[in-house]
Design a protein around this motif. Structure first.
Motif, PDB file in Angstrom:
ATOM      1  N   HIS A   1      86.686  -9.429  49.257  1.00 36.21           N
ATOM      2  CA  HIS A   1      86.774 -10.751  48.764  1.00 36.21           C
ATOM      3  C   HIS A   1      85.699 -11.227  47.870  1.00 36.21           C
ATOM      4  O   HIS A   1      85.784 -11.763  46.779  1.00 36.21           O
ATOM      5  CB  HIS A   1      87.512 -11.746  49.527  1.00 36.21           C
ATOM      6  CG  HIS A   1      87.799 -13.097  49.023  1.00 36.21           C
ATOM      7  ND1 HIS A   1      88.849 -13.410  48.128  1.00 36.21           N
ATOM      8  CD2 HIS A   1      87.112 -14.246  49.023  1.00 36.21           C
ATOM      9  CE1 HIS A   1      88.840 -14.715  47.959  1.00 36.21           C
ATOM     10  NE2 HIS A   1      87.688 -15.222  48.333  1.00 36.21           N
TER      11      HIS A   1
ATOM     12  N   THR B   1      81.703 -21.376  48.051  1.00 33.56           N
ATOM     13  CA  THR B   1      83.174 -21.542  48.131  1.00 33.56           C
ATOM     14  C   THR B   1      83.524 -22.518  49.220  1.00 33.56           C
ATOM     15  O   THR B   1      82.726 -23.064  50.053  1.00 33.56           O
ATOM     16  CB  THR B   1      83.929 -20.505  48.433  1.00 33.56           C
ATOM     17  OG1 THR B   1      83.890 -19.761  49.715  1.00 33.56           O
ATOM     18  CG2 THR B   1      83.744 -19.296  47.277  1.00 33.56           C
TER      19      THR B   1
ATOM     20  N   ASP C   1      89.954 -18.686  44.021  1.00 35.27           N
ATOM     21  CA  ASP C   1      90.445 -17.363  44.327  1.00 35.27           C
ATOM     22  C   ASP C   1      91.518 -17.104  43.248  1.00 35.27           C
ATOM     23  O   ASP C   1      92.218 -17.943  42.941  1.00 35.27           O
ATOM     24  CB  ASP C   1      91.035 -17.369  45.704  1.00 35.27           C
ATOM     25  CG  ASP C   1      89.948 -17.723  46.909  1.00 35.27           C
ATOM     26  OD1 ASP C   1      88.938 -17.664  46.269  1.00 35.27           O
ATOM     27  OD2 ASP C   1      90.191 -17.897  47.991  1.00 35.27           O
TER      28      ASP C   1
ATOM     29  N   HIS D   1      84.607 -12.160  43.981  1.00 36.44           N
ATOM     30  CA  HIS D   1      84.005 -13.200  43.478  1.00 36.44           C
ATOM     31  C   HIS D   1      82.721 -12.683  42.569  1.00 36.44           C
ATOM     32  O   HIS D   1      82.741 -13.413  41.361  1.00 36.44           O
ATOM     33  CB  HIS D   1      83.435 -14.364  44.561  1.00 36.44           C
ATOM     34  CG  HIS D   1      84.420 -15.282  45.011  1.00 36.44           C
ATOM     35  ND1 HIS D   1      85.289 -16.095  44.014  1.00 36.44           N
ATOM     36  CD2 HIS D   1      85.040 -15.364  46.280  1.00 36.44           C
ATOM     37  CE1 HIS D   1      86.059 -16.832  44.606  1.00 36.44           C
ATOM     38  NE2 HIS D   1      85.940 -16.378  46.059  1.00 36.44           N
TER      39      HIS D   1
HETATM   40 ZN   LIG Z   1      87.145 -16.830  47.909  1.00 33.58          ZN
END
Ligand SMILES: [Zn+2]
Lengths: 322, 208
Positions: free
Chosen positions: A110, A135, A293, A114
């Motif tokens: 993840h 985040t 996201d 980003h």
């Molecule tokens: Zn994220």
């Protein structure tokens, strides 16, 4: 064409992207409204919702891209870090698609996703650069040396920056998630009105818990009318403290690594004060539509990770932490 | 075998996911196996290999909807939804408790619900403490909930067969005999039977 799936937290997302990085669709079904009533993301609630939303999100992504599953060459999916129960919905769905269609599967980190949001479009950022990932769940400083290689040099010791914004917003009575509301309110306030602490932590780490406590104390002693009249000043001062910590951390990371190029990604990169301060410094910022996201960033990262053929993805599991 | 001539059944309500391939024409079990829920597609591939069939042989799906472990159930149902979508086949949901009952005539099925509770049929699925079952003398209980709470149940005079008794096992092939309505995968939802903890304990937050 790559189909990307992301379900690590409270957005059910799917996107279609060409191999050369053209985003054809980027569908994000946000669950923010659903979690607002609990005052935070509830893993079990998120997982239930992902199961309901995943197929509609994938169908919509294909439809908006003007394509069908027949034209997809590869499935990309977030493997972690995130909420395991939530990740597993996307991972199981992705494995099913890949297996049924005989397609390769690219498991994506993840955070790499980003970072890879910077590798899209005409202003693609070339490594090496220092990158701040900010985040609701992470505040990380990364040394990005290649498009597929990054090393963590700093993190938060307590709350994530996005979490600090949301908690501050709640203390100010702005509801949840209130980061964006706090940002809007701050524009009407004086950021110098209150002196909130900016934690100095050794190395490249962050800490926001002292700041949150300072806001709590400042708010606690106010009557309802006083709070109403000072709310904007409190918000602006609080925001200034978080932004100062982030900007300083990113600059210091750049100096320590000896790199000119700096970048900011993640949901907090949508904060207007942060963008206002970083833009003049030449810091690369994720486009606004790719801050939260999304599936496009997962597609983007998938271009730089090994594609797995069945049976090699059969047993892969989700992971919760970085 | 022709394309679409087999039914694929799966159930992930318990830690042993059960998968089976059944002939649509006569209900013959072509292959069956168990797998970890996370490795579900690998299990399905084993079945096809054993039956010497390709994925295109799958003409419809049957999925166990629980109740059971939520995370595990969602892996199964996300897989079923994804297969229904990508293979373009209909799917039917079957209660895991009903399937266990069908495989153990005369016995009452219990599925472990964690936190000291079990899922049971009364006659609709419910969630309760094994001590509150109100068993009658000699009543037989099966399923992973029965094994886990053997002592409590036996203290009530109930009978729990040895742990290796096949009646304790969820058997996806049985689901096929119970499947009736085949349709769109979007109708396929887990039988949760419990609201999330956060829902029970939640305070009202202003929505921002
Ligand atoms: Zn994220």
């Amino acid at each position: 064409m790559i189909l990307g799936i992301e379900t690590s937290c409270d957005e059910t997302a799917a996107a279609c992207m060409t191999e050369d990085g053209q985003v054809l669709s980027n569908v994000v079904s946000s669950q923010a409204q659903l979690h607002a009533r609990y005052g935070g993301v509830v893993p079990e609630v998120a997982s239930r919702r992902h199961l309901e939303l995943i197929e509609p999100a994938v169908r919509e992504a294909l439809f908006e891209a003007g394509t069908t599953l027949d034209d997809i060459d590869e499935i990309a999916v977030t493997q972690g870090p995130g909420l395991v129960g939530a990740l597993l919905v996307g991972l199981a769905f992705a494995k099913g698609l890949a297996w049924a269609r005989g397609l390769p599967l690219a498991p994506v980190d993840h955070l790499h996703g980003h970072v890879a949001s910077l590798f899209l479009g005409d202003d693609a950022v070339e490594p090496r650069f220092a990158c701040l990932v900010a985040t609701g769940g992470h505040t990380l400083l990364l040394d990005v040396s290649e498009r597929d290689r990054f090393r963590r040099i700093g993190t938060t010791l307590d709350d994530a920056a996005g979490e600090a914004f949301d908690k501050g917003a709640r203390l100010l009575g702005l509801g949840y998630p209130g980061g964006a509301a706090l940002d809007r309110l701050s524009r009407d306030g004086d950021p110098e009105a209150y002196r909130f602490p900016v934690a100095r932590v050794p190395g490249h780490d962050f800490s926001f818990s002292g700041l949150k406590t300072a806001l709590l104390y400042a708010v606690r002693d106010l009557t309802a009318e006083q709070l109403a009249s000072r709310r904007a000043d409190l918000a602006a001062s609080y925001e200034r403290a978080i932004v100062t910590a982030l900007v300083r951390g990113l600059e210091r990371a750049g100096e320590a690594l000896g790199v000119e190029r700096l970048a900011l990604v993640g949901g907090v990169a949508a904060n207007s004060e942060l963008r206002r301060q970083l833009q003049p410094l030449g810091v690369s910022l994720t486009p606004l539509e790719l801050c939260t996201d999304n599936g496009a960033m997962i597609c983007s990262a998938a271009r730089y990770v090994p594609k797995l053929r069945f049976p090699h993805y059969g047993d892969i599991d989700a992971y919760s932490s970085a | 075998m022709r394309a679409g001539s087999a039914l694929l059944a799966l159930d992930t309500a318990t830690q042993h996911a059960s998968v089976a391939l059944v002939a649509r024409s006569d209900g013959r079990v072509l292959a069956e196996t168990s797998a970890r829920p996370i490795s579900l597609v690998a299990g399905i591939q084993r079945l096809l290999d054993e039956a010497e069939l390709g994925a295109d042989a799958i003409g419809a799906l049957v999925a166990g909807t629980g109740p059971g472990s939520y995370t595990s159930l969602r892996i199964g149902l996300a897989t079923a939804r994804s297969l229904a979508f990508s293979l373009g086949v209909p799917v039917a949901g079957v209660s895991t408790l009903q399937a266990l009952a069908a495989g153990a005539p005369g016995a009452r099925p219990l599925i472990d619900a964690r936190r000291g509770e079990v899922f049971a049929l009364a006659p609709d699925p419910v969630c309760l403490r094994p001590g509150d079952m109100g068993s009658s003398e000699g009543e037989v209980y099966v399923g992973n909930g029965a094994i886990r709470y053997r002592e409590t149940l036996e203290a009530q005079g109930a009978v729990v067969p040895p742990a290796d008794d096949v009646r304790h096992r969820v058997n996806a092939a049985l689901h096929v005999t119970l499947a009736s309505e085949f349709g769109d995968a979007s109708a396929l939802m887990p039988a949760y039977l419990r609201v999330p903890d956060a829902e029970r304990t939640r305070k009202e937050f202003p929505v921002g």
